[in-house]
Design a protein around this motif. Structure first.
Motif, PDB file in Angstrom:
ATOM      1  N   UNK A   1     -15.013  16.296  -0.747  1.00 15.97           N
ATOM      2  CA  UNK A   1     -14.603  15.316   0.256  1.00 15.97           C
ATOM      3  C   UNK A   1     -13.811  14.160  -0.366  1.00 15.97           C
ATOM      4  N   UNK A   2     -12.781  13.751   0.334  1.00 16.23           N
ATOM      5  CA  UNK A   2     -11.982  12.584  -0.050  1.00 16.23           C
ATOM      6  C   UNK A   2     -12.049  11.587   1.102  1.00 16.23           C
ATOM      7  N   UNK A   3     -12.160  10.310   0.774  1.00 11.24           N
ATOM      8  CA  UNK A   3     -12.332   9.277   1.794  1.00 11.24           C
ATOM      9  C   UNK A   3     -11.076   8.414   1.883  1.00 11.24           C
ATOM     10  N   UNK A   4     -10.632   8.194   3.104  1.00 13.73           N
ATOM     11  CA  UNK A   4      -9.401   7.440   3.355  1.00 13.73           C
ATOM     12  C   UNK A   4      -9.481   6.045   2.770  1.00 13.73           C
ATOM     13  N   UNK A   5      -8.442   5.660   2.018  1.00 12.67           N
ATOM     14  CA  UNK A   5      -8.366   4.326   1.452  1.00 12.67           C
ATOM     15  C   UNK A   5      -7.289   3.483   2.122  1.00 12.67           C
ATOM     16  N   UNK A   6      -6.145   4.083   2.392  1.00 15.54           N
ATOM     17  CA  UNK A   6      -5.056   3.357   3.029  1.00 15.54           C
ATOM     18  C   UNK A   6      -4.027   4.368   3.511  1.00 15.54           C
ATOM     19  N   UNK A   7      -2.975   3.868   4.127  1.00 11.44           N
ATOM     20  CA  UNK A   7      -1.872   4.716   4.575  1.00 11.44           C
ATOM     21  C   UNK A   7      -0.570   4.035   4.173  1.00 11.44           C
ATOM     22  N   UNK A   8       0.303   4.773   3.521  1.00  8.55           N
ATOM     23  CA  UNK A   8       1.572   4.210   3.079  1.00  8.55           C
ATOM     24  C   UNK A   8       2.607   5.313   2.940  1.00  8.55           C
ATOM     25  N   UNK A   9       3.874   4.960   3.141  1.00  5.41           N
ATOM     26  CA  UNK A   9       4.998   5.892   2.990  1.00  5.41           C
ATOM     27  C   UNK A   9       4.822   7.140   3.834  1.00  5.41           C
ATOM     28  N   UNK A  10       4.117   7.030   4.952  1.00  5.22           N
ATOM     29  CA  UNK A  10       3.945   8.173   5.843  1.00  5.22           C
ATOM     30  C   UNK A  10       2.809   9.099   5.457  1.00  5.22           C
ATOM     31  N   UNK A  11       2.026   8.738   4.448  1.00  3.45           N
ATOM     32  CA  UNK A  11       0.914   9.578   4.008  1.00  3.45           C
ATOM     33  C   UNK A  11      -0.395   8.797   4.084  1.00  3.45           C
ATOM     34  N   UNK A  12      -1.475   9.523   4.285  1.00  6.98           N
ATOM     35  CA  UNK A  12      -2.811   8.955   4.147  1.00  6.98           C
ATOM     36  C   UNK A  12      -3.240   9.158   2.701  1.00  6.98           C
ATOM     37  N   UNK A  13      -3.687   8.100   2.062  1.00  4.00           N
ATOM     38  CA  UNK A  13      -4.152   8.189   0.676  1.00  4.00           C
ATOM     39  C   UNK A  13      -5.672   8.118   0.667  1.00  4.00           C
ATOM     40  N   UNK A  14      -6.274   9.094   0.017  1.00  6.50           N
ATOM     41  CA  UNK A  14      -7.733   9.181  -0.017  1.00  6.50           C
ATOM     42  C   UNK A  14      -8.191   9.459  -1.438  1.00  6.50           C
ATOM     43  N   UNK A  15      -9.428   9.080  -1.738  1.00  7.24           N
ATOM     44  CA  UNK A  15      -9.978   9.293  -3.077  1.00  7.24           C
ATOM     45  C   UNK A  15     -11.369   9.894  -2.971  1.00  7.24           C
TER      46      UNK A  15
ATOM     47  N   UNK B   1       6.414  11.409  -5.398  1.00  7.92           N
ATOM     48  CA  UNK B   1       5.172  10.831  -5.901  1.00  7.92           C
ATOM     49  C   UNK B   1       5.394   9.399  -6.371  1.00  7.92           C
ATOM     50  N   UNK B   2       6.520   9.154  -7.039  1.00  8.09           N
ATOM     51  CA  UNK B   2       6.832   7.805  -7.510  1.00  8.09           C
ATOM     52  C   UNK B   2       7.073   6.860  -6.340  1.00  8.09           C
ATOM     53  N   UNK B   3       7.716   7.364  -5.281  1.00  8.83           N
ATOM     54  CA  UNK B   3       7.963   6.542  -4.104  1.00  8.83           C
ATOM     55  C   UNK B   3       6.652   6.107  -3.444  1.00  8.83           C
ATOM     56  N   UNK B   4       5.697   7.023  -3.349  1.00  9.17           N
ATOM     57  CA  UNK B   4       4.399   6.693  -2.763  1.00  9.17           C
ATOM     58  C   UNK B   4       3.666   5.678  -3.645  1.00  9.17           C
ATOM     59  N   UNK B   5       3.745   5.853  -4.968  1.00  7.55           N
ATOM     60  CA  UNK B   5       3.100   4.915  -5.894  1.00  7.55           C
ATOM     61  C   UNK B   5       3.693   3.508  -5.736  1.00  7.55           C
ATOM     62  N   UNK B   6       5.014   3.419  -5.657  1.00  4.15           N
ATOM     63  CA  UNK B   6       5.675   2.114  -5.502  1.00  4.15           C
ATOM     64  C   UNK B   6       5.314   1.489  -4.155  1.00  4.15           C
ATOM     65  N   UNK B   7       5.266   2.302  -3.114  1.00  3.47           N
ATOM     66  CA  UNK B   7       4.916   1.797  -1.786  1.00  3.47           C
ATOM     67  C   UNK B   7       3.484   1.280  -1.761  1.00  3.47           C
ATOM     68  N   UNK B   8       2.583   1.992  -2.433  1.00  7.03           N
ATOM     69  CA  UNK B   8       1.192   1.564  -2.497  1.00  7.03           C
ATOM     70  C   UNK B   8       1.070   0.233  -3.222  1.00  7.03           C
ATOM     71  N   UNK B   9       1.786   0.073  -4.333  1.00 10.93           N
ATOM     72  CA  UNK B   9       1.710  -1.165  -5.094  1.00 10.93           C
ATOM     73  C   UNK B   9       2.224  -2.346  -4.278  1.00 10.93           C
ATOM     74  N   UNK B  10       3.313  -2.120  -3.534  1.00  9.68           N
ATOM     75  CA  UNK B  10       3.840  -3.188  -2.688  1.00  9.68           C
ATOM     76  C   UNK B  10       2.837  -3.568  -1.610  1.00  9.68           C
ATOM     77  N   UNK B  11       2.143  -2.589  -1.057  1.00  8.16           N
ATOM     78  CA  UNK B  11       1.144  -2.861  -0.018  1.00  8.16           C
ATOM     79  C   UNK B  11      -0.040  -3.624  -0.596  1.00  8.16           C
ATOM     80  N   UNK B  12      -0.483  -3.254  -1.787  1.00 11.93           N
ATOM     81  CA  UNK B  12      -1.588  -3.974  -2.430  1.00 11.93           C
ATOM     82  C   UNK B  12      -1.228  -5.439  -2.652  1.00 11.93           C
ATOM     83  N   UNK B  13       0.016  -5.671  -3.078  1.00 18.18           N
ATOM     84  CA  UNK B  13       0.458  -7.050  -3.301  1.00 18.18           C
ATOM     85  C   UNK B  13       0.444  -7.846  -1.997  1.00 18.18           C
ATOM     86  N   UNK B  14       0.885  -7.209  -0.905  1.00 17.52           N
ATOM     87  CA  UNK B  14       0.892  -7.888   0.396  1.00 17.52           C
ATOM     88  C   UNK B  14      -0.525  -8.153   0.877  1.00 17.52           C
TER      89      UNK B  14
END
Length: 229
Positions: A80-94, A120-133
């Protein structure tokens, strides 16, 4: 109370879901054969479990939280992976084993997504920008007084009997609501003390959040199912 079962009067009940309200009361969604019901759980002075009935409003909140938890759980194989956030059109879960490794899932079919290197790099950059916001919003939020039963969202931090919530009901920047030992903190001086404590905690937690990495989902098998990790 064990991980997935509780025994009351020598009768076993399966625990489908646990829910803790903003005032720190613990509720359980239990199943006995075909019957599913909600109760409030406490332990008496002897450490024995006691179950109490719940109101219709509480049942609605528990069922809503349960349905949300189901929606926020994704799978790669049997993991099982649990939703953490959504960015760049994807749901990110861990997963629980790798909480700082986020894997992209499709919001359309809930399946893990294998990306090329650029994606993959685009999603990583989008996630970092969201964390900063998100961090900027937290830093700008001011303490507020509210009824714990009406707080929107889950606790950002729980430690030493204090829960911190970010509530957006009052203004776009949000407000920090401090609940200490089950009661909203009303005194302004105590609010400011807890705000500083929260900011100190947030700085250390942000360093950990900044270490989050996006990892590719496994390459799908020819039949479309993901390979095991």
């Amino acid at each position: 109370m064990q991980d997935n079962q509780i025994i009351i009067d020598n009768r076993p009940y399966d625990i489908l879901f646990t829910f803790r309200s903003p005032d720190q009361k613990l509720f359980l969604l239990l199943q006995e054969e075909e019957q599913v019901f909600a109760v409030r759980y406490e332990e008496n002075e002897s450490g024995e479990p006691e179950l109490f009935p719940v109101s219709d409003r509480q049942i609605e909140r528990i069922i809503s939280a349960y349905n949300q938890a189901v929606q926020d759980t994704f799978y790669i194989g049997d993991v099982p992976y649990h939703r953490q956030t959504e960015t760049a059109g994807f749901i990110l879960a861990s997963s629980e084993n790798d909480p700082l490794i986020y894997v992209p899932f499709s919001p359309d079919n809930r399946e893990p997504v294998h990306l090329d290197e650029a994606g993959l790099q685009f999603v990583q950059d989008s996630l970092q920008a969201q964390l900063n916001l998100d961090r900027q919003i937290l830093l700008e939020a001011q303490p507020g007084i509210d009824d714990p039963e009406r707080i929107v969202g889950e606790a950002l931090c729980e430690q030493d009997g204090v829960s911190v919530y970010l509530n957006f009901r009052r203004n776009p920047a949000g407000e920090l609501v401090f609940v200490e030992n089950g009661k909203p903190v009303v005194r302004k001086d105590r609010q400011q003390q807890l705000r500083q404590k929260f900011l100190d905690w947030e700085q250390s937690e942000y360093k950990e959040a900044a270490a989050v990495q996006v990892r590719n989902a496994p390459v799908p098998e020819p039949d479309g199912s993901p390979q095991g990790e």
